[in-house]
Write a protein that holds these residues in place. Structure first.
Motif, PDB file in Angstrom:
ATOM      1  N   THR A 320       0.720  -1.246  -0.008  1.00  0.00           N
ATOM      2  CA  THR A 320       0.187   0.149   0.008  1.00  0.00           C
ATOM      3  C   THR A 320       0.892   1.125  -0.259  1.00  0.00           C
ATOM      4  O   THR A 320       0.543   2.276  -0.686  1.00  0.00           O
ATOM      5  N   GLU A 321       1.988   1.252   0.785  1.00  0.00           N
ATOM      6  CA  GLU A 321       2.680   2.463   0.937  1.00  0.00           C
ATOM      7  C   GLU A 321       3.683   2.439  -0.514  1.00  0.00           C
ATOM      8  O   GLU A 321       3.748   3.841  -0.999  1.00  0.00           O
ATOM      9  N   TYR A 322       3.873   1.422  -1.078  1.00  0.00           N
ATOM     10  CA  TYR A 322       4.641   1.654  -2.370  1.00  0.00           C
ATOM     11  C   TYR A 322       3.853   2.166  -3.203  1.00  0.00           C
ATOM     12  O   TYR A 322       4.050   3.123  -4.100  1.00  0.00           O
ATOM     13  N   ARG A 323       2.503   1.725  -3.351  1.00  0.00           N
ATOM     14  CA  ARG A 323       1.446   2.332  -4.422  1.00  0.00           C
ATOM     15  C   ARG A 323       1.184   3.974  -3.924  1.00  0.00           C
ATOM     16  O   ARG A 323       1.327   4.755  -4.999  1.00  0.00           O
ATOM     17  N   ARG A 324       1.055   4.194  -2.676  1.00  0.00           N
ATOM     18  CA  ARG A 324       0.753   5.599  -2.354  1.00  0.00           C
ATOM     19  C   ARG A 324       1.892   6.576  -2.674  1.00  0.00           C
ATOM     20  O   ARG A 324       1.892   7.727  -3.075  1.00  0.00           O
ATOM     21  N   TRP A 325       3.233   6.005  -2.753  1.00  0.00           N
ATOM     22  CA  TRP A 325       4.240   7.069  -2.940  1.00  0.00           C
ATOM     23  C   TRP A 325       4.505   7.208  -4.222  1.00  0.00           C
ATOM     24  O   TRP A 325       5.516   7.828  -4.828  1.00  0.00           O
TER      25      TRP A 325
END
Length: 365
Positions: A320-325
């Protein structure tokens, strides 16, 4: 590791200010500054091999007279000799990083022999004396030229080692000069605020609009909204901070002959969450096809290296963080004004990633 609060000079014993004019840089001057770190060192001659202009200037030099066990005969001097005051703060930031934070770190960076700075009411100027990497058996990266999945695996492993070795390290807070990534009280990361006219122009260019995700193409302000949401999310995240390179794209890297990777230009080094580095490097360094095929394995490898150092993060959270960033990559590559780094190849990788990963579902856009 010697960490201090903000100081006006890297070496307080230095009386004269660091030069802002490259004409003042000669063997006598170099000997004088180096003696603040290496008493008695002799530099009898200095030959300029190459001058590389950019946001800061890099000067490759050959020196004679020094003890090769202390200082090699080839060095790279880096400072703000471009004449522009805009690079001063970043230049000082990098010098502080090398002098105050490198000792004891498992750092994927070239060796620095000397770091110094001026930071006071009369101006900001930084100086680095680095090893000269020309002639090594590797290759300087360029953002337009993607690397293989295997090479990217080595790159994210280097970042994981950096992040893990500084995870929740109290010395990051002790370094009073080290900025918090994404902090609203510092404009250094908010390119949009600093370059509003630039964004207004490039967000209308047909060749860019054609590759934008629909939500962004229809209303460029929505990327700005997503950026502010990313900043707010990151500042509210109470998970541990680590040292982040801050600008970990291929053009700021060097591929070693053994497959490893070093990262260069630590000018916007920060304390923050690791996804700023990870997402920017992983999505921006490989082809779109390789990302689609291998991005989950790439993230699993990064997490496995963290785990080897005792840092355990579950895959779903990391994904999720990979996508968000991905938003960081979109904003960063829209702001690129460096003529040596082609904008469109990297921007396209992030635009397609934004579509594939449906990042709009993470933002109120």
């Amino acid at each position: 590791m010697s960490v201090g609060l903000t100081t006006a000079r890297g070496h307080p014993s230095r009386e004269q200010r660091l030069p802002t004019d490259l004409a003042a840089v000669d063997a006598a001057w170099l000997q004088g500054v180096l003696r603040h770190c290496y008493p008695g060192i002799a530099i009898t001659a200095m030959e300029v091999v190459e001058i590389i202009q950019g946001h800061t200037t890099k000067v490759r030099v050959a020196v004679t007279g020094s003890d090769p066990a202390v200082l090699p005969g080839r060095l790279c001097l880096k400072s703000n000799w471009s004449g522009s005051p805009l690079s001063g703060e970043a230049n000082v930031n990098e010098a502080r990083f090398y002098k105050d934070l490198c000792e004891g770190l498992q750092l994927p960076a070239p060796h620095c022999f000397y770091a110094d700075w001026d930071d006071d009411a009369d101006g900001k100027q930084g100086l680095l004396v680095l090893e000269d990497m020309e002639g090594w058996d590797g290759k300087f990266g360029t953002s337009a030229e993607p690397i293989t999945i295997d090479q990217a695996m080595r790159g994210v492993a280097a970042l994981a080692t950096l992040h893990a070795s500084t995870w929740a390290d109290p010395r990051l807070d002790a370094a009073g000069w080290l900025q918090r990534a994404m902090a609203p009280d510092h404009a250094g990361d908010d390119y949009w605020a600093m370059m509003a006219d630039h964004y207004d122009k490039v967000n209308r260019l047909p060749e860019r609009v054609a590759m934008f995700p629909a939500w962004f193409a229809n209303d460029p302000q929505k990327l700005r909204d997503a950026w502010l949401q990313l900043c707010a999310h990151d500042m509210a995240d109470t998970s541990p901070l680590c040292l982040v390179h801050g600008d970990a794209h291929l053009g700021n890297s060097y591929g070693l002959g053994d497959g490893g990777r070093l990262f260069l230009d630590w000018q916007i080094v920060r304390k923050g969450h690791p996804w700023r580095d990870y997402s920017y490097f992983a999505a921006g360094s490989i082809t779109i096809a390789d990302r689609r095929a291998g991005e989950r394995d790439l993230l699993k490898h990064y997490l496995s290296v963290l785990a080897q150092h005792g840092i355990v993060i579950d895959f779903d959270t990391a994904w999720t963080e990979y996508r968000r960033w991905i938003v960081w990559g979109l904003v960063s590559w829209q702001s690129n004004i460096n003529p040596k780094e082609a904008t469109l190849p990297s921007l396209e990788r992030f635009c397609v990633a934004a579509k594939d990963l449906k990042i709009d579902e993470l933002y109120n856009v």
